[in-house]
Design an enzyme around this catalytic site. Structure first.
Site, PDB file in Angstrom:
ATOM      1  N   ASP A  76      44.547  36.642  56.561  1.00  0.00           N
ATOM      2  CA  ASP A  76      43.297  35.913  56.767  1.00  0.00           C
ATOM      3  C   ASP A  76      42.157  36.866  57.123  1.00  0.00           C
ATOM      4  O   ASP A  76      41.003  36.624  56.765  1.00  0.00           O
ATOM      5  CB  ASP A  76      43.473  34.886  57.881  1.00  0.00           C
ATOM      6  CG  ASP A  76      44.339  33.710  57.447  1.00  0.00           C
ATOM      7  OD1 ASP A  76      44.672  33.632  56.248  1.00  0.00           O
ATOM      8  OD2 ASP A  76      44.685  32.883  58.305  1.00  0.00           O
ATOM      9  N   GLY A  77      42.471  37.961  57.830  1.00  0.00           N
ATOM     10  CA  GLY A  77      41.436  38.938  58.158  1.00  0.00           C
ATOM     11  C   GLY A  77      40.807  39.545  56.924  1.00  0.00           C
ATOM     12  O   GLY A  77      39.607  39.825  56.899  1.00  0.00           O
TER      13      GLY A  77
END
Length: 302
Positions: A76-77
């Protein structure tokens, strides 16, 4: 800005040209490079899609990609990092998980590859996710603006004293929070830091912000949900108390007493590709264990 919605991607048939895919990711990770090698071979073997390029750098400009869809390989980063690098000209993104949880990047590489035919046949939708425009107005420095998909967090910095943060909505003073900090999250960000701090879950197509206190110093301060069309202003109070603004968990901006942070709905929204079978509630169950019974509990009685 158009409301957040899931809109079918309509294209005339037969398709005049293949769907152009661009692979993005963090090339500093061995597992990302390994997944990219597999995806490259799979894309090149499928008619109707075309590999427009690969960019595994950390800071290149992604605002004018020569592609119809960006395939972001990572966690997700990596998706959040891509949001900032695309700026005001985002390309629709599909996330392929090479990290741990993977809520935004919710597809494993082996489940993404069979969907290449769906991409080739344009069997997907584009969901316009609400973003956040965050402006820092400093008493001792320049005004700065940031774009976020998840959240903006004002929190205590070392030596981690209790902070006091005033909140105004559309110019009306609402409350002064005392505790470890305050989170303002988008619907997408409601399942991130805000959820860990006890905030509610919002569906991604909601037009709302959620304000969640972190370790509030009083029982009367609870999460607040309000409209995405409003303007939110946060002001830090207290000389000598060091605070920091964290945008999407990645950008950190030191704040001084009486600095103002203004938050509005961002423009444009961020387009995420939703392939057949995607379900927000299924992702909650599969990724976060939402609604699951404790170990040993077989569920409701017949």
């Amino acid at each position: 800005m158009e409301p957040t919605s899931a809109e079918p991607a309509s294209h005339p048939r037969p398709f005049a040209s293949p769907l152009r895919l661009m692979i993005l990711g963090n090339g500093g990770r061995d597992e990302v490079r390994a997944h990219v090698a597999v995806l490259t071979a799979e894309i090149e073997a499928v008619d109707g899609v075309e590999l427009a390029g690969i960019d595994l750098s950390a800071d290149s400009d992604l605002s004018r990609l020569p592609a119809d869809v960006a395939v972001v390989v990572g966690g997700d980063g990596s998706v959040l990092h891509t949001v900032r690098r695309m700026g005001l000209h985002p390309t629709p993104v599909v996330g392929v998980n090479a990290g741990r949880l993977g809520f935004l990047a919710d597809l494993a590489p082996d489940t993404f590859c069979p969907h290449l035919h769906d991409l080739a046949e344009r069997r997907f939708t584009i969901e316009n996710l609400m973003t956040m425009a965050c402006t820092v107005i400093s008493t001792k420095g320049p005004t700065r603006e940031f774009r976020a998909l998840n959240d903006a967090v004002i929190r205590a910095a070392p030596y981690f004293k209790i902070v006091e943060i005033g909140l105004s909505i559309d110019g009306e003073s609402v409350m002064s929070y005392r505790g470890d900090g305050l989170i303002v999250a988008t619907p997408v960000g409601s399942t991130a830091h805000s959820l860990s701090a006890g905030g509610p879950i919002l569906p991604p197509n909601a037009h709302m912000f959620v304000i969640t206190p972190i370790c509030s110093h009083t029982l009367t301060q609870r999460p607040l949900v309000d409209g995405g069309h409003k303007t939110y202003e946060l002001v830090t109070h207290g000389e000598g108390i060091v605070t920091i603004l964290v945008v999407d968990g990645q950008v950190q901006i030191p704040l001084q007493a009486d600095d103002r942070v203004t938050i509005r709905r961002g423009n444009p929204p961020f387009p995420m590709v939703r392939l057949p079978g995607h379900s927000f509630y299924r992702t909650l169950r599969d990724k976060l264990g939402w609604g699951a019974y404790p170990a040993g509990d077989r569920g409701p009685r017949a």
